[in-house]
Write an enzyme that holds these catalytic residues in place. Structure first.
Site, PDB file in Angstrom:
ATOM      1  N   ARG A  24       0.857  -1.214  -0.101  1.00 35.61           N
ATOM      2  CA  ARG A  24       0.095  -0.083   0.041  1.00 35.61           C
ATOM      3  C   ARG A  24       1.042   1.266   0.017  1.00 35.61           C
ATOM      4  NH1 ARG A  24      -5.659   1.202   3.245  1.00 35.61           N
ATOM      5  NH2 ARG A  24      -6.336  -0.357   1.852  1.00 35.61           N
ATOM      6  N   HIS A  68      -7.420   0.272  -6.649  1.00 37.33           N
ATOM      7  CA  HIS A  68      -7.491  -0.606  -5.285  1.00 37.33           C
ATOM      8  C   HIS A  68      -8.131  -1.767  -5.776  1.00 37.33           C
ATOM      9  CE1 HIS A  68      -8.021  -1.740  -1.390  1.00 37.33           C
ATOM     10  NE2 HIS A  68      -8.818  -0.855  -0.837  1.00 37.33           N
ATOM     11  N   GLN A 111     -10.109  -4.179  -3.344  1.00 39.14           N
ATOM     12  CA  GLN A 111     -11.247  -3.878  -3.126  1.00 39.14           C
ATOM     13  C   GLN A 111     -12.263  -4.129  -4.092  1.00 39.14           C
ATOM     14  OE1 GLN A 111     -12.251  -1.990  -0.041  1.00 39.14           O
ATOM     15  NE2 GLN A 111     -14.217  -2.464  -0.779  1.00 39.14           N
ATOM     16  N   ASP A 166     -17.314   6.543  -1.924  1.00 31.83           N
ATOM     17  CA  ASP A 166     -16.234   6.602  -1.087  1.00 31.83           C
ATOM     18  C   ASP A 166     -16.093   8.004  -0.465  1.00 31.83           C
ATOM     19  OD1 ASP A 166     -13.794   5.883  -0.053  1.00 31.83           O
ATOM     20  OD2 ASP A 166     -12.577   5.758  -2.013  1.00 31.83           O
ATOM     21  N   CYS A 225     -16.500   1.206   0.260  1.00 30.87           N
ATOM     22  CA  CYS A 225     -15.380   0.527   0.750  1.00 30.87           C
ATOM     23  C   CYS A 225     -14.867   0.472   2.169  1.00 30.87           C
ATOM     24  CB  CYS A 225     -14.238   0.921  -0.261  1.00 30.87           C
ATOM     25  SG  CYS A 225     -13.637   2.788  -0.023  1.00 30.87           S
ATOM     26  N   ARG A 245     -13.653  -9.070   1.860  1.00 31.27           N
ATOM     27  CA  ARG A 245     -12.416  -8.827   1.658  1.00 31.27           C
ATOM     28  C   ARG A 245     -11.587  -9.949   1.930  1.00 31.27           C
ATOM     29  NH1 ARG A 245     -10.622  -3.496   1.524  1.00 31.27           N
ATOM     30  NH2 ARG A 245      -8.848  -4.687   0.586  1.00 31.27           N
TER      31      ARG A 245
HETATM   32  N1  NVA Z   1     -10.096   6.243  -1.488  1.00 33.88           N
HETATM   33  C1  NVA Z   1      -9.864   5.879  -0.038  1.00 33.88           C
HETATM   34  C2  NVA Z   1     -10.018   4.389   0.137  1.00 33.88           C
HETATM   35  C3  NVA Z   1      -9.587   3.884   1.288  1.00 33.88           C
HETATM   36  C4  NVA Z   1      -9.882   2.304   1.404  1.00 33.88           C
HETATM   37  C5  NVA Z   1      -8.312   6.316   0.123  1.00 33.88           C
HETATM   38  O1  NVA Z   1      -7.365   6.253  -0.829  1.00 33.88           O
HETATM   39  O2  NVA Z   1      -8.068   6.663   1.317  1.00 33.88           O
HETATM   40  N1   CP Z   2     -11.638  -0.602   2.235  1.00 40.47           N
HETATM   41  C1   CP Z   2     -10.073  -0.656   2.756  1.00 40.47           C
HETATM   42  O1   CP Z   2      -9.203  -0.981   1.884  1.00 40.47           O
HETATM   43  O2   CP Z   2      -9.899  -0.408   3.827  1.00 40.47           O
HETATM   44  P1   CP Z   2      -8.483   0.010   4.624  1.00 40.47           P
HETATM   45  O3   CP Z   2      -8.041   1.167   4.450  1.00 40.47           O
HETATM   46  O4   CP Z   2      -8.921  -0.215   6.055  1.00 40.47           O
HETATM   47  O5   CP Z   2      -7.744  -1.103   4.192  1.00 40.47           O
END
Ligand code: NVA
Ligand code: CP
Length: 305
Positions: free
Chosen positions: A101, A128, A131, A221, A261, A289
């Site tokens: 990540r 992502h 997801q 989101d 998500c 997930r």
């Molecule tokens: N769009 C959000 C998704 C988190 C799972 C982010 O990138 O923070």
């Molecule tokens: N939806 C998702 O990826 O959640 P986290 O950021 O908690 O991993």
């Protein structure tokens, strides 16, 4: 050896295959069966942003499969202590697969370029994929079949929206995105979609009502993703008309579910009434997930020694 950096890296048939493995492993888990398919295998989780779902579901998935996982945070100095080439090559000597990540998608691409083990994108600024795999699996659970369904995404056309668009295009689901100017898919991504998924049905509009008409799932989101906290007020102003509320849900198909998500900000991109209401499938979605990631891991690891 395969990397999964975006869902363009998987064919439709491969996504279906992963979904079948997911289904099988989910059914077995419900019967109390946790087959140790990959004893001794090690998954590294290389994270430079916070996570609940991605981290815990991957670690749990790996434990259920009989393997181990290593959480690697700032202490390993990814991008700081040594070159991307040295880092990626050495990590690949130790572990069987890596989930990462990162703030920038390019950083994950650089890791994958040098790592001789599968690299799975656990979220970047533009993507992502894990997801979206779980989300389409959830949609199938809720509706039986995916073909011809319409999924509407309302809000910031961000990393999650992009992966959903690709997943929908790969699985024959119509994708409608409603976002204000400046927060829509850019021309480069639209061109890539058109080139790689020429038969996909995609609607991009500024009108949330148009997007949700006929949709069996309404998805949103956060308006400010991780790393965009400084733009929160500006984004809240720009996206104020894109809140998913009960009025908007009424415009969707009568059987439409609400998906997110998570994490969510109640009162911003979605009202509490919707996200905590009877049409919300967020807990089932987040729970999936675990199963979807287990399916992806099993699919990737079975072809590596
Ligand atoms: N769009 C959000 C998704 C988190 C799972 C982010 O990138 O923070
Ligand atoms: N939806 C998702 O990826 O959640 P986290 O950021 O908690 O991993």
């Amino acid at each position: 050896m395969r990397h999964v950096l975006t869902l363009f890296d998987l064919t439709s048939a491969e996504i279906e295959e992963i979904s079948e493995i997911t289904e099988d492993l989910k059914t077995k888990l419900a019967q109390g069966v946790r087959e140790p398919l990959f004893p001794g295998r090690v998954l590294a989780l290389l994270f430079e942003k916070q996570s609940l779902r991605t981290r815990v579901s991957f670690e749990t998935a790996m434990a259920h499969l009989g393997g181990n996982s290593l959480f690697l945070g700032k202490d390993v100095g990814w991008g700081e202590r040594e070159s991307a080439a040295d880092f990626g090559q050495v990590l690949g000597e130790y572990v069987d697969a890596v989930v990462c990540r990162a703030n920038s998608h390019a950083k994950v691409e650089a890791l994958a370029e040098h790592c001789n083990r599968p690299v799975i994108n656990g979220l970047t600024d533009t993507s992502h994929p894990c997801q979206a795999l779980a989300d389409l699996y959830t949609l199938r659970e809720l509706h039986g079949s995916l073909t011809g369904l319409r999924l509407a995404y309302v809000g910031d056309a961000n990393n999650v929206a992009r992966s959903l668009a690709i997943a929908c295009g790969k699985l024959g689901v119509e994708f409608a995105v409603a976002a204000p100017d400046g927060y829509q898919f850019d021309t480069e991504f639209l061109t890539e979609l058109e080139k790689k998924l020429p038969t996909m049905s995609l609607v991009q509009t500024t009108d949330p009502h148009e997007a949700v008409a006929g949709a069996v799932a309404v998805y949103t989101d956060v308006w400010a993703s991780m790393g965009q906290e400084g733009e929160r007020e500006e984004r809240a102003r720009a996206l104020a008309g894109y809140q998913v509320n009960s009025g908007l849900m009424k415009q969707a198909a009568s059987e439409a579910c609400f998906l997110h998500c998570l994490p969510a900000r109640r009162g911003e991109e979605v009202t509490a009434e919707v996200i905590d209401g009877p049409r919300s499938a967020i807990v089932q979605e987040a729970g999936n997930r675990l199963h979807a990631q287990k399916g992806l891991l099993a699919w990737l690891l079975r072809s590596t020694g």
